[in-house]
Scaffold this active site. Sequence first.
Site, PDB file in Angstrom:
ATOM      1  N   GLU A 363       0.830  -1.223   0.000  1.00 27.09           N
ATOM      2  CA  GLU A 363       0.000   0.000   0.000  1.00 27.09           C
ATOM      3  C   GLU A 363       0.857   1.264   0.000  1.00 27.09           C
ATOM      4  OE1 GLU A 363      -2.862  -0.702  -0.812  1.00 27.09           O
ATOM      5  OE2 GLU A 363      -2.928  -2.791  -0.147  1.00 27.09           O
ATOM      6  N   GLU A 385      -1.312  -2.298  -9.738  1.00 31.18           N
ATOM      7  CA  GLU A 385      -1.217  -3.465  -8.851  1.00 31.18           C
ATOM      8  C   GLU A 385       0.032  -4.311  -9.107  1.00 31.18           C
ATOM      9  OE1 GLU A 385      -2.806  -3.449  -6.339  1.00 31.18           O
ATOM     10  OE2 GLU A 385      -4.578  -2.235  -6.735  1.00 31.18           O
TER      11      GLU A 385
HETATM   12  N1  BES Z   1      -5.940  -1.348  -4.476  1.00 27.31           N
HETATM   13  C1  BES Z   1      -6.084  -2.573  -3.799  1.00 27.31           C
HETATM   14  C2  BES Z   1      -7.407  -2.716  -3.117  1.00 27.31           C
HETATM   15  C3  BES Z   1      -8.496  -3.204  -4.032  1.00 27.31           C
HETATM   16  C4  BES Z   1      -8.625  -4.537  -4.301  1.00 27.31           C
HETATM   17  C5  BES Z   1      -9.382  -2.332  -4.605  1.00 27.31           C
HETATM   18  C6  BES Z   1      -9.617  -4.986  -5.154  1.00 27.31           C
HETATM   19  C7  BES Z   1     -10.357  -2.765  -5.456  1.00 27.31           C
HETATM   20  C8  BES Z   1     -10.494  -4.105  -5.731  1.00 27.31           C
HETATM   21  C9  BES Z   1      -4.987  -2.743  -2.761  1.00 27.31           C
HETATM   22  O1  BES Z   1      -3.837  -2.049  -3.027  1.00 27.31           O
HETATM   23  C10 BES Z   1      -4.603  -4.193  -2.769  1.00 27.31           C
HETATM   24  O2  BES Z   1      -4.065  -4.609  -3.754  1.00 27.31           O
HETATM   25  N2  BES Z   1      -4.889  -4.929  -1.714  1.00 27.31           N
HETATM   26  C11 BES Z   1      -4.594  -6.333  -1.636  1.00 27.31           C
HETATM   27  C12 BES Z   1      -3.490  -6.588  -0.653  1.00 27.31           C
HETATM   28  C13 BES Z   1      -2.162  -6.703  -1.299  1.00 27.31           C
HETATM   29  C14 BES Z   1      -1.037  -6.918  -0.321  1.00 27.31           C
HETATM   30  C15 BES Z   1      -2.090  -7.800  -2.333  1.00 27.31           C
HETATM   31  C16 BES Z   1      -5.845  -7.040  -1.202  1.00 27.31           C
HETATM   32  O3  BES Z   1      -6.762  -6.361  -0.795  1.00 27.31           O
HETATM   33  O4  BES Z   1      -5.888  -8.263  -1.276  1.00 27.31           O
HETATM   34 ZN    ZN Z   2      -2.763  -2.888  -4.582  1.00 26.67          ZN
END
Ligand code: BES
Ligand code: ZN
Length: 952
Positions: A363, A385
């Site tokens: 993050e 991502e």
């Molecule tokens: N930006 C994402 C959150 C997100 C996930 C928004 C799906 C919309 C849809 C965040 O940065 C993220 O990727 N979170 C991951 C954790 C990460 C360590 C892989 C998650 O929520 O699994």
């Molecule tokens: Zn992410």
Amino acid sequence: MANSRRKLIFNISIGFYCSAVIQICICSQFTSSSIDQFNKDRGAFPVAINGEIFPWHELRLPTMVIPLHYDLFVHPNLTSLDFVASEKIEVLVRDATQFIILHSKDLEIMNVTLQSEEDLRYRRPGRKLTVLSYPAHEQIALLIPEKLMADLRYSVTIDFQAKLADGFEGFYKSTYRTLGGETRTIAVTDFEPTQARMAFPCFDEPLFKANFSIKIRRESRHIALSNMPKVKTIELEGGLLEDHFETTVKMSTYLVAYIVCDFNSVSGTASSGVKVSIHAAPDKWSQTHYALEASLKLLDFYENYFDIHYPLAKLDLVAIPDFESGAMENWGLVTYRETSLLFDPKTSSTSDKLWVTRVIAHELAHQWFGNLVTMEWWNDIWLNEGFATYMELISVNVTYPELQFDDDFLDMCFEVIKRDSLNSSHPFSNQAETSTHIKEMFDAVSYKKGACILNMLKDFLSEEKFKKGIIRYLKKFSYRNAKNDDLWSSLSDDCLESDSTSGGFCYSDSKTASNTLTFLRENVEVKQMMATWTLQKGIPLVVVNREGRSLRLQQERFLNGVFKEDPEWGALQERYLWHIPVTYSTSSSNAIHRHILKSKTDTLDLPEKTSWVKFNVDSNGYYIVHYEGRGWDQLITQLNQNHTFLRPKDRISLIHDAFQLVSAGRLTLDKALDLTRYLQHETSIPALLKGLEYLELFYHITERRNVSDVTENLKHYLLQYFKPVIDMQSWCDEGSVWDRRLRSALLKLACYLNHAPCIQKATELFSQWMESSGKLNIPTDVLKIVYSVGAQTTAGWNYLLEQYELSLSGAEKNKILYALSTSKHQEKLMKLIELGMEGKVIKTQDLAPLLHAIARNPKGQQLAWNFVKENWIHLLKKFELGSFPIRMIISGTTSHFSSKDELQEVKLFFESLKAQGSHLEIFQIVLETISKNIKWLEKNLPILRNWLLISI
Ligand code: BES
Ligand code: ZN
């Protein structure tokens, strides 16, 4: 694109305003041909809720009006669970228009007014606008009586209200229980990708960056947090308080955030002076300290690495009790699921620590990749991502080398290979227009393949050059949006291009003109090479054939579950070609050789005689390797003679590739199993665990299918083969991260296989824990194992459920819930599902992982699947179609199936969903996975059976 959209608008605006009084305005302003056009297109326009024609028919917003600044005021009421709000959006009109299209979903809009700059200057009141609403596209249209003039600014003021949402999207309520048993409510936002529109009407697309000034009204028992530091608090009559936050930097709507809660925090200051705070529910405050240490270290790391300051004065990280995903990177106010942020030394394991570190690293990386530079559209979400996931590797390796994250990163690439080698995979930049499609883009391909491809490119370009390139990209596109090509240009030494654009960052100014050609060539090379990885789906297979010192290389598309002899194989190969940066090492030297394989076949000459060749050194490349002729035997011989001649990651990749090739029908299972025989001497724990993982997998497959002779023999083999190393394990928390992970994995396996000494020790610890009323500290490495053994008796299971309710540690709750889900009693499993559906004792956020865990239990697989089929409608009330939990529920309860009947059943269910209008990409993935499982078993079960007979 923008141009054609603009043209369309022009026609629509004619149509819309003339609809009621068409004869009058025809002649005055518009040519008859444009009216013809309108009359022709008229049917194509949607109808707003009130029956009038809605003047815009595309899902994407028009670009003739763009937002510059939002003044947003929000007043949530945590007792009545609703909020009233207002906003003033300053917009710039780029093309004259008579309407403004905005996003808005489930908001009650009470009043909308418009003021020109002149109105504002002379303090003239706003003119009231008519609002049309088109819920299918989550859009509203503001109708302007007189045209808005191009190049002028206007202010739109909107008063609106809504209930705090029930789920996990928009502005929603979340609750937690205190130690004293009281339930408290907080209000929190979660917007990505398309949910800002549920909290305030806005231009909810990543390209519409603007500044936001936020004000939150609250009671004095609460605090309010938002992206920016607070400027002041105003006391209002009646005791309410109003916090005013600084205006944000220019950013996309999906990154806006605010929270009203009564949390406590710990704070520290980063080297650059940024104040970092970790917030959690008051009773969980003691679990926040590790996150503070990690986030300070990681923030320092990124500011140095990117050579760009984090632009805000503060960074808040908040543990939210109800959270759908793992975490969300809102600028300056990052929100987390409790288990992704909190670390409880008593109950969090080393894997939990690695997870928390990874999520924080991910993050925080987004504060640059995503927040500062944002993809133009959601089809390129991998730019956000994939990069954040790649940066986890870079930053955690430096800040927490003891966590040895490298090998987990490798595992992550292996995970996505499974998915990407099915025909149902997709290229990075998939088309995504609807909210459901956009949500589906957040998948393994965007995250994991994105990260693995970037890692391959880094290995190809060198870390130094790659780093310079991404810094150039971040600096050039700061506070703006970017697309794939922008990245590739920045990653090549394209000084020519950046020199000609003002403000470009060129790191090679001193290079002479003669080098220019090389730069240009490299630029083209990177672009061309990366196009083959981003525009094509799938993963290549490199087939190596050695004859003496000559190496013949061939590339094809690697397909899991489709054999070369199958009729469809040929068609599935057509037109696939990658530019593969291959690397290899040989038995004769330590040198790493490099070559780009750009054609279907190629030949290389080895400099010297060698007894083996190993391709894909350290597994940095995203491809699978098959050795024809005696290639595999030569490597197996080396592993048996002295495995340390091969690098640890190369041993891992040999194990991985061998079993993948079995699934593709290229290598026989007994050959791959023979390769694992050297594991008895394996000194690298990740390699040992990789081999063990496959053997365990086969155990689970045969156990599920009730193939009892093979299951028994496999159990026998595993316990006999790994006995020396199992017996070496102690029940404590000592050693390096990998020592500890080996302990957890081996003891988990031993107890699962009912190995008597394991069961005995676990039972003993569980009894002591019960006797101590849950106060005894069990070593965290074995906590899950002890709970799982304890959960096998009714008394133990009931006690665990009681403790689940009382525990304030998310890490412990996860372990208990897993343990409860391993019960052999269906009524207990059903009770868990009921509790998950009720959402009180087991929170809704934990329902998907719970169903997944129950489906992995051979006694729960049918139960979980039946439940999903029968309760689909109820599940869709809890989670949006396309959301992560829905996809997890579907794949988690079906993708282990391996019989034709099961395949048929799943197919029928998906057909019925499609008939109801629910169509997801995951359906095809699941169907292909089950077909692949069926084929694997048909071919390999007899081989496995025989191999075991000769091996035990
Ligand atoms: N930006 C994402 C959150 C997100 C996930 C928004 C799906 C919309 C849809 C965040 O940065 C993220 O990727 N979170 C991951 C954790 C990460 C360590 C892989 C998650 O929520 O699994
Ligand atoms: Zn992410």
